[in-house]
Scaffold this active site. Structure first.
Site, PDB file in Angstrom:
ATOM      1  N   TYR A  19       0.621  -1.214  -0.060  1.00 23.52           N
ATOM      2  CA  TYR A  19      -0.110   0.003  -0.033  1.00 23.52           C
ATOM      3  C   TYR A  19       0.906   1.288  -0.144  1.00 23.52           C
ATOM      4  O   TYR A  19       1.932   1.101  -0.457  1.00 23.52           O
ATOM      5  CB  TYR A  19      -1.088   0.005   1.105  1.00 23.52           C
ATOM      6  CG  TYR A  19      -2.165   0.911   0.768  1.00 23.52           C
ATOM      7  CD1 TYR A  19      -3.015   0.575  -0.226  1.00 23.52           C
ATOM      8  CD2 TYR A  19      -2.485   1.879   1.762  1.00 23.52           C
ATOM      9  CE1 TYR A  19      -3.998   1.453  -0.687  1.00 23.52           C
ATOM     10  CE2 TYR A  19      -3.425   2.898   1.409  1.00 23.52           C
ATOM     11  CZ  TYR A  19      -4.117   2.675  -0.064  1.00 23.52           C
ATOM     12  OH  TYR A  19      -5.259   3.524  -0.236  1.00 23.52           O
TER      13      TYR A  19
ATOM     14  N   ARG B   8      -8.076  10.793  -8.830  1.00 23.16           N
ATOM     15  CA  ARG B   8      -7.234  11.518  -7.849  1.00 23.16           C
ATOM     16  C   ARG B   8      -6.545  10.254  -7.090  1.00 23.16           C
ATOM     17  O   ARG B   8      -6.837  10.138  -5.938  1.00 23.16           O
ATOM     18  CB  ARG B   8      -8.260  12.353  -7.175  1.00 23.16           C
ATOM     19  CG  ARG B   8      -7.497  13.360  -6.559  1.00 23.16           C
ATOM     20  CD  ARG B   8      -8.021  13.401  -5.299  1.00 23.16           C
ATOM     21  NE  ARG B   8      -8.068  12.416  -4.603  1.00 23.16           N
ATOM     22  CZ  ARG B   8      -8.152  11.903  -3.256  1.00 23.16           C
ATOM     23  NH1 ARG B   8      -8.466  13.140  -2.389  1.00 23.16           N
ATOM     24  NH2 ARG B   8      -8.360  10.849  -2.530  1.00 23.16           N
TER      25      ARG B   8
ATOM     26  N   LYS C 101      -5.930  -1.904  -1.546  1.00 24.63           N
ATOM     27  CA  LYS C 101      -6.822  -1.874  -0.451  1.00 24.63           C
ATOM     28  C   LYS C 101      -7.370  -3.200   0.146  1.00 24.63           C
ATOM     29  O   LYS C 101      -7.653  -3.475   1.202  1.00 24.63           O
ATOM     30  CB  LYS C 101      -7.791  -0.648  -0.684  1.00 24.63           C
ATOM     31  CG  LYS C 101      -7.317   0.555  -0.481  1.00 24.63           C
ATOM     32  CD  LYS C 101      -8.310   1.649   0.222  1.00 24.63           C
ATOM     33  CE  LYS C 101      -7.324   2.624   0.886  1.00 24.63           C
ATOM     34  NZ  LYS C 101      -8.174   3.829   1.158  1.00 24.63           N
TER      35      LYS C 101
ATOM     36  N   GLU D   5     -13.409   5.046  -3.944  1.00 25.50           N
ATOM     37  CA  GLU D   5     -12.113   5.211  -3.554  1.00 25.50           C
ATOM     38  C   GLU D   5     -11.095   6.162  -4.557  1.00 25.50           C
ATOM     39  O   GLU D   5     -11.474   5.870  -5.840  1.00 25.50           O
ATOM     40  CB  GLU D   5     -11.103   3.869  -3.683  1.00 25.50           C
ATOM     41  CG  GLU D   5      -9.708   3.838  -3.377  1.00 25.50           C
ATOM     42  CD  GLU D   5      -9.434   4.208  -1.956  1.00 25.50           C
ATOM     43  OE1 GLU D   5     -10.324   3.913  -1.015  1.00 25.50           O
ATOM     44  OE2 GLU D   5      -8.406   4.769  -1.676  1.00 25.50           O
ATOM     45  N   ASP D   6     -10.594   7.036  -4.019  1.00 25.41           N
ATOM     46  CA  ASP D   6      -9.993   8.138  -4.978  1.00 25.41           C
ATOM     47  C   ASP D   6     -10.497   8.587  -6.157  1.00 25.41           C
ATOM     48  O   ASP D   6     -10.011   8.651  -7.373  1.00 25.41           O
ATOM     49  CB  ASP D   6      -8.519   7.415  -5.311  1.00 25.41           C
ATOM     50  CG  ASP D   6      -7.427   7.436  -4.265  1.00 25.41           C
ATOM     51  OD1 ASP D   6      -7.689   8.172  -3.313  1.00 25.41           O
ATOM     52  OD2 ASP D   6      -6.475   6.650  -4.488  1.00 25.41           O
TER      53      ASP D   6
ATOM     54  N   ASP E 146     -13.800   6.143   1.391  1.00 23.51           N
ATOM     55  CA  ASP E 146     -12.706   5.934   2.319  1.00 23.51           C
ATOM     56  C   ASP E 146     -12.169   7.297   2.614  1.00 23.51           C
ATOM     57  O   ASP E 146     -11.632   7.510   3.765  1.00 23.51           O
ATOM     58  CB  ASP E 146     -11.752   5.015   2.219  1.00 23.51           C
ATOM     59  CG  ASP E 146     -10.646   4.736   3.283  1.00 23.51           C
ATOM     60  OD1 ASP E 146     -11.136   4.402   4.331  1.00 23.51           O
ATOM     61  OD2 ASP E 146      -9.548   4.897   2.882  1.00 23.51           O
ATOM     62  N   ASP E 147     -11.712   8.071   1.509  1.00 20.93           N
ATOM     63  CA  ASP E 147     -11.261   9.510   1.523  1.00 20.93           C
ATOM     64  C   ASP E 147     -11.928  10.296   2.394  1.00 20.93           C
ATOM     65  O   ASP E 147     -11.493  11.163   3.098  1.00 20.93           O
ATOM     66  CB  ASP E 147     -10.953   9.934   0.266  1.00 20.93           C
ATOM     67  CG  ASP E 147     -10.549   9.071  -0.934  1.00 20.93           C
ATOM     68  OD1 ASP E 147      -9.357   8.410  -0.199  1.00 20.93           O
ATOM     69  OD2 ASP E 147     -10.852   8.130  -1.809  1.00 20.93           O
TER      70      ASP E 147
ATOM     71  N   ASN F 138       0.145  13.288   2.461  1.00 21.57           N
ATOM     72  CA  ASN F 138       1.011  12.348   1.928  1.00 21.57           C
ATOM     73  C   ASN F 138       1.371  12.664   0.473  1.00 21.57           C
ATOM     74  O   ASN F 138       0.884  13.296   0.019  1.00 21.57           O
ATOM     75  CB  ASN F 138       0.008  10.995   1.754  1.00 21.57           C
ATOM     76  CG  ASN F 138      -0.240  10.492   3.374  1.00 21.57           C
ATOM     77  OD1 ASN F 138       0.710  10.490   4.036  1.00 21.57           O
ATOM     78  ND2 ASN F 138      -1.261   9.974   3.521  1.00 21.57           N
TER      79      ASN F 138
HETATM   80  P1  NAI Z   1      -8.241  17.716  -2.096  1.00 16.07           P
HETATM   81  O1  NAI Z   1      -7.584  17.872  -3.208  1.00 16.07           O
HETATM   82  O2  NAI Z   1      -9.630  17.119  -2.030  1.00 16.07           O
HETATM   83  O3  NAI Z   1      -8.031  18.836  -0.871  1.00 16.07           O
HETATM   84  C1  NAI Z   1      -6.929  20.000  -0.860  1.00 16.07           C
HETATM   85  C2  NAI Z   1      -7.305  21.108  -0.128  1.00 16.07           C
HETATM   86  O4  NAI Z   1      -6.163  21.774   0.071  1.00 16.07           O
HETATM   87  C3  NAI Z   1      -8.178  22.166  -0.997  1.00 16.07           C
HETATM   88  O5  NAI Z   1      -9.291  22.385  -0.144  1.00 16.07           O
HETATM   89  C4  NAI Z   1      -7.360  22.903  -1.438  1.00 16.07           C
HETATM   90  O6  NAI Z   1      -7.885  24.268  -1.582  1.00 16.07           O
HETATM   91  C5  NAI Z   1      -6.235  22.995  -0.203  1.00 16.07           C
HETATM   92  N1  NAI Z   1      -4.971  23.590  -0.425  1.00 16.07           N
HETATM   93  C6  NAI Z   1      -4.209  23.155  -1.604  1.00 16.07           C
HETATM   94  N2  NAI Z   1      -3.162  23.984  -1.514  1.00 16.07           N
HETATM   95  C7  NAI Z   1      -3.175  24.931  -0.567  1.00 16.07           C
HETATM   96  C8  NAI Z   1      -2.424  25.904   0.021  1.00 16.07           C
HETATM   97  N3  NAI Z   1      -1.032  26.182  -0.507  1.00 16.07           N
HETATM   98  N4  NAI Z   1      -2.837  26.584   1.224  1.00 16.07           N
HETATM   99  C9  NAI Z   1      -4.049  26.211   1.836  1.00 16.07           C
HETATM  100  N5  NAI Z   1      -4.862  25.365   1.305  1.00 16.07           N
HETATM  101  C10 NAI Z   1      -4.476  24.609  -0.040  1.00 16.07           C
HETATM  102  O7  NAI Z   1      -7.170  16.421  -1.197  1.00 16.07           O
HETATM  103  P2  NAI Z   1      -7.654  15.465   0.017  1.00 16.07           P
HETATM  104  O8  NAI Z   1      -8.175  14.245  -0.442  1.00 16.07           O
HETATM  105  O9  NAI Z   1      -8.528  16.216   0.770  1.00 16.07           O
HETATM  106  O10 NAI Z   1      -6.305  15.300   0.638  1.00 16.07           O
HETATM  107  C11 NAI Z   1      -5.333  16.156   1.003  1.00 16.07           C
HETATM  108  C12 NAI Z   1      -3.961  15.549   1.650  1.00 16.07           C
HETATM  109  O11 NAI Z   1      -4.507  14.803   2.716  1.00 16.07           O
HETATM  110  C13 NAI Z   1      -3.487  14.772   0.590  1.00 16.07           C
HETATM  111  O12 NAI Z   1      -2.003  14.931   0.767  1.00 16.07           O
HETATM  112  C14 NAI Z   1      -3.702  13.299   0.994  1.00 16.07           C
HETATM  113  O13 NAI Z   1      -2.681  12.368   0.791  1.00 16.07           O
HETATM  114  C15 NAI Z   1      -3.775  13.427   2.492  1.00 16.07           C
HETATM  115  N6  NAI Z   1      -4.676  12.713   3.332  1.00 16.07           N
HETATM  116  C16 NAI Z   1      -4.189  11.767   4.324  1.00 16.07           C
HETATM  117  C17 NAI Z   1      -4.860  10.920   5.032  1.00 16.07           C
HETATM  118  C18 NAI Z   1      -4.394  10.401   6.177  1.00 16.07           C
HETATM  119  O14 NAI Z   1      -3.347  10.678   6.569  1.00 16.07           O
HETATM  120  N7  NAI Z   1      -5.238   9.421   6.790  1.00 16.07           N
HETATM  121  C19 NAI Z   1      -6.428  10.463   4.281  1.00 16.07           C
HETATM  122  C20 NAI Z   1      -6.612  10.991   3.293  1.00 16.07           C
HETATM  123  C21 NAI Z   1      -5.844  12.093   2.629  1.00 16.07           C
END
Ligand code: NAI
Length: 554
Positions: A103, A156, A174, A245-246, A268-269, A408
């Protein structure tokens, strides 16, 4: 039942080379002498019979001499394709070492290179090219008892963007975790790629791209295709739970709200991330003291992860008796355009409940000073945004600031574990999305918690499958979060861990499954009666990777 017939049943009528080619049945060098004679295997295997432990040792020796993670990934995928029981035994006995390969993060590279490292198909490709025939495709799947489907359209993939059909590596990975971490039977799992094309130019121009080489399907044609898939699942696999997923942002929220009321579906996201993070918060509160209702959260990032977490925090606050409006007022967001406030005209539907009556602020540090949060949660996908000033400000506002840097992979983490501890004078309660090595601060060694969705979704799946729940309400994720937090031991917390050690994952998944199943029984979401010994009942359903004796003694 006659002996020959029983033998036939064990191996689905297969013999000889056919048996060696079947990954579910193949035991390789572990076929016993009796089996070799009865099943036409004599001579097709080297003469010495191995135990599964010897086979595990051989596999580990081979994996550990690979010099790159992608080579390890390719090796493990090949093992899964030829000898499934051994694959799961290796993964389960070495979960901390193998999870980052099957994973995140290695699976990400696996997806990027999918078309180039492709060897043998796994999972079901439901391509737009075959629209109108989705039932037929599902009927081609070789197993009837599918209970968990992980489906993506590849738009995504992790933080890597649109990888089209190559995103198939994620449902496969997964589902391997569903089996390894929660004992869902491998034949009950079906990875699905809903191939709707890709807008990734590099893939469209790559002759080795494996998907439908067309730009991405949008609008009503997309919705109709997804609908055809859900209708076919309902008809052919009516007991299956579907994990989204994604999917891209716009589709993920829409599809979840459209299907969660009518099918056994979760994302899950959004919801899994919400649950694992809420568990981390509950666990952190056992270190910092105080209740959920004493907290104020400021998110950096208002996408699927951020909103998913906020929604579940609201569920948690409401469970503590707080009215919904007040609970939403405890969650603040900064996205790429600044603080999410009412005066903004660019907000999406899912932002509106969190848009506060406040002056616009563009800068995260200023937002920290204005909002005075007890916890900051980084889900922006951009590395380094929790600067020294941000963390120092948090440490000034709070005696024990909660700092979760969840983006991540590691390079995208809003700060490192070391930065969080150093800049807060060792006072931060920290969790990250990617693993960080232990940090020594003054005379203490601090081990950070990894907020990994794989703590949650396998257990939720097991609870849903075992209870035969027909819906997956948010309440199940709330129950899962509480159950996960309760599994963290005092010894784990003493070194800064707010999540349990990964090698206890099966035990953790059982606790979560029980909590989820309880919701199903309490809410009448199943036709089953609650077994008196629910834990025993759930444990009894779990897959264990041991070789079955195909030719038992008479
Ligand atoms: P997404 O693309 O849906 O959302 C990203 C958000 O960040 C948007 O609201 C965007 O406007 C904001 N953003 C981007 N650049 C920015 C900046 N410079 N300043 C302020 N805000 C900014 O992505 P998603 O799915 O919400 O994932 C975001 C991150 O969270 C990814 O890196 C993902 O790997 C991580 N993640 C971690 C998880 C975990 O640790 N368990 C689970 C799911 C996601």
């Amino acid at each position: 039942m006659s002996y020959v017939y029983r033998l036939h049943l064990h191996v689905n009528g297969k013999r000889g080379a056919d048996l060696l080619q079947d990954p579910h049945l193949n035991k390789g060098t572990a076929f016993t002498d009796r089996e070799r004679d009865a099943l036409g295997l004599r001579g097709l295997l080297p003469p010495r019979v191995s135990t599964i432990d010897q086979q595990v040792a051989r596999v580990l020796e081979n994996i550990r001499r690979k010099t790159s993670d992608i080579e390890k990934y390719i090796f493990l995928v090949a093992l899964q394709d030829r000898q499934e029981t051994l694959f799961y035994r290796v993964v389960m006995d070495n979960i901390e070492e193998m999870m980052p390969i099957i994973y995140t993060p290695t699976v990400g590279q696996g997806c990027v290179e999918f078309g180039h490292i492709f060897r043998r198909p796994r999972g079901l490709y439901v391509s737009y090219k075959n629209r109108g025939r989705v039932r037929e495709l599902l009927n081609n799947w070789p197993y009837r008892g599918v209970r968990v489907i992980v489906v993506t359209d590849g738009e995504r993939i992790l933080g890597l963007g649109d990888l089209g059909a190559q995103g198939m590596g994620i449902p496969i990975g997964k589902l391997s975790l569903y089996t390894a971490c929660a004992g869902i039977q491998p034949t009950q799992c079906m990875p699905v790629m809903l191939d709707c094309g890709t807008d990734n130019e590099a893939l469209l121009n790559d002759p080795l791209y494996i998907g439908y080489p067309s730009v991405r399907l949008r609008g009503s044609a997309y919705d109709e295709f997804v609908e055809e898939f859900f209708d076919a699942v309902e008809e052919i696999f009516p007991k299956a739970c579907v994990q989204l997923e994604d999917f891209g942002n716009a589709n993920a929220f829409r599809l979840l709200s459209k299907y969660m009321e009518r099918a056994c579906v979760f994302d899950d996201d959004i919801q899994g991330t919400g649950a694992v993070t809420l568990a981390g918060i509950y666990s952190a509160l056992r270190i910092t003291g105080g209740r959920l209702s004493d907290q104020k959260f400021l998110f950096l990032g208002a996408g699927e992860a951020g909103i998913g977490i906020g929604d579940l925090i609201v569920t948690g606050l409401m469970a503590e008796g707080m009215p919904e409006a007040e609970a939403r007022a405890r969650c603040w967001y900064v996205d790429i355009r600044g603080l999410v406030v009412k005066s903004r005209t660019d907000l999406s539907h899912h932002h509106l409940p969190y848009a506060h009556d406040h002056a616009a602020i563009g800068d995260f540090r200023q937002a920290v000073e204005a909002v005075q949060p007890t916890a900051i949660i980084g889900v922006s996908g951009v590395g380094g945004l929790f600067t020294r000033q941000v963390i120092e400000a948090m440490a000034q506002i709070n005696h024990r600031p909660i700092i979760f840097s969840l983006s991540n992979p590691t390079s995208k983490s809003e700060c490192t574990a070391e930065e969080a501890y150093k800049w807060s004078g060792g006072r931060a309660v920290f969790a990250s999305g990617s693993p960080f090595p232990p940090v020594t601060y003054e005379d203490r060694t601090l081990i950070t918690g990894q907020s990994n969705n794989s703590y949650i979704f396998p257990g939720v799946g097991l609870g849903v499958v075992a209870s035969e729940a027909t819906r997956i309400p948010d309440e199940m994720f709330f129950a899962a979060a509480k159950a996960l937090a309760e599994t963290v031991t005092d010894e784990e917390r003493a070194v800064g861990r707010i999540f349990p050690k990964l090698d206890r994952i099966r035990e953790v998944s059982i606790a979560i499954a029980v909590a989820v199943a309880e919701v199903a029984f309490r809410r009448g979401l199943t036709k089953l009666h609650r077994p008196a010994d629910l834990t025993g009942y759930i444990k009894g359903k779990m897959y264990v990777p041991v070789y079955e004796d195909y030719v038992p003694k008479l």
